[in-house]
Structures are given as C-alpha cells and as structure tokens.
Design a protein around this motif. Sequence first.
Motif, mmCIF file in Angstrom:
data_model
loop_
_atom_site.group_PDB
_atom_site.id
_atom_site.type_symbol
_atom_site.label_atom_id
_atom_site.label_comp_id
_atom_site.label_asym_id
_atom_site.label_seq_id
_atom_site.Cartn_x
_atom_site.Cartn_y
_atom_site.Cartn_z
ATOM 1 N N THR A 73 -10.499 1.454 0.324
ATOM 2 C CA THR A 73 -10.157 1.009 1.671
ATOM 3 C C THR A 73 -8.804 0.281 1.682
ATOM 4 O OG1 THR A 73 -11.533 -0.951 1.266
ATOM 5 C CG2 THR A 73 -12.542 0.865 2.470
ATOM 6 N N TYR A 74 -8.688 -0.800 0.920
ATOM 7 C CA TYR A 74 -7.435 -1.551 0.953
ATOM 8 C C TYR A 74 -6.326 -0.872 0.158
ATOM 9 C CZ TYR A 74 -9.493 -3.675 -3.301
ATOM 10 O OH TYR A 74 -10.083 -3.893 -4.514
ATOM 11 N N ASP A 95 -2.475 0.213 1.459
ATOM 12 C CA ASP A 95 -1.251 0.007 0.682
ATOM 13 C C ASP A 95 -0.366 1.261 0.669
ATOM 14 O OD1 ASP A 95 -1.840 -2.599 0.054
ATOM 15 O OD2 ASP A 95 -2.668 -2.150 -1.923
ATOM 16 N N GLU A 148 -4.184 2.200 10.046
ATOM 17 C CA GLU A 148 -4.659 1.219 9.063
ATOM 18 C C GLU A 148 -6.097 0.755 9.323
ATOM 19 O OE1 GLU A 148 -1.870 -1.927 8.369
ATOM 20 O OE2 GLU A 148 -0.207 -0.550 7.993
ATOM 21 N N LEU A 172 -9.064 0.901 6.537
ATOM 22 C CA LEU A 172 -9.567 -0.368 6.008
ATOM 23 C C LEU A 172 -11.009 -0.670 6.413
ATOM 24 C CD1 LEU A 172 -8.658 -2.805 4.320
ATOM 25 C CD2 LEU A 172 -7.843 -3.870 6.420
#
Length: 199
Positions: A98-99, A103, A115, A119
């Motif tokens: 997810t994160y 990135d 995003e 996320l």
Amino acid sequence: MNMIVTTRTLTETTLLDAVEVLVSAIDTRNCSFGHSVRVASYAVQIAEAAGWQEEALEQIRLGALLHDIGQVYWSEEITNKQGIPLTKEERKIIESHTYKGVDLVKDWPSLSFVEPYILYHQEWIDGSGYPFGLKGDELIPEVQIVSLADVYEALSHPRMYKKRCGLSSPEAIEIMSEMKGKRWKCELFDVFVDVATGW
C-alpha cells in the motif's frame, strides 16, 4: 479542431492501454493475471450504478488499475506459496504494497488523485484493515468501491496462494455479505450486489 480532439482522445486511450499493459505484467508476475483490469471494470460498473459521473468514473478506473502497483516489490517466493501460511515478516511485506505503491507515484503530481486508492484499499470501516486502521467516514466511498471490486475479483478468480478463490458469482457475493457493514458501508454494498448479480 477535430484533428486535435481526435489526437488527444487517441493519446488518452493509448496511455490508458499502456497502464493496463504495465499493471497486467505486475499481476502476471504475482500469479493473478488480469486482476487489476478486472477490478477496474467492476469498480466502474459499481460506481456508475451508484450515480458517479464520467470524470469521477475515469478517476476510479485509474485508481483501480493502479491500486496494487506496490505489489511489484513482492518476491516470487511469497507469491508462489501454495497452502503454506505466511510468516509474520512475509505478512508485513504483503501489507507494505500500500505505502510502497504510493512511493512509486508520489513524484507525479498528475497522479496524486490515485494515492488514496493505493494506500487505503485494504482499510475497512470497522477499523480492522491496514495500513492505518481507518474507520467509518475516514474512508472515501470511491476507495470503498474499489475495495468491493478487489475482494470480489480475488474470490471469483483462481489464485495460487489463496484457498478461497475461483468461486461462482453467487458464492463470492454470499461470502462478502458476511462482511457487509464491517468492511463496507451497507448502502454501497447493496449497490454492488445489484450489479454483481449480473456478472
């Protein structure tokens, strides 16, 4: 003027096709060929039935296509596991998509709208999801739609590393009904069922 419009439309179509090719390559590497493309198709159908307009539908489509882009960091050792429980460390790697996905896109301002899909698509309204344990209205409906489409696709298509998959549409909907009001808001889930019954 018509030439410019046609060229722009062609460019947008080509870029969308390119995105589909790239995410399909990632899905294939993770033994889930076509997953993101199908999730995008399901999500747009749900959103359309729920009353979203064309501009929002296109954002949902792109958000759904890119929601799992962080899986590019998964190793084949993890994705090729069959019937073997993930270790604690492997679970952390799975959840990091997810994160890590955010990135990958954060340096492109034009992609900032995707995003939240990347996320938050594993967050549930009861707070039991990841990576932040968000609850209720902290989750936007568009992401909930992609989450519904994501889980349905995962249940209804075969996966090497999942036991509960390859189910019929009625079977998948029945399992997901147990999560109504826990993972997804009831009103959105009801729209999903109306649409998914025809899949």
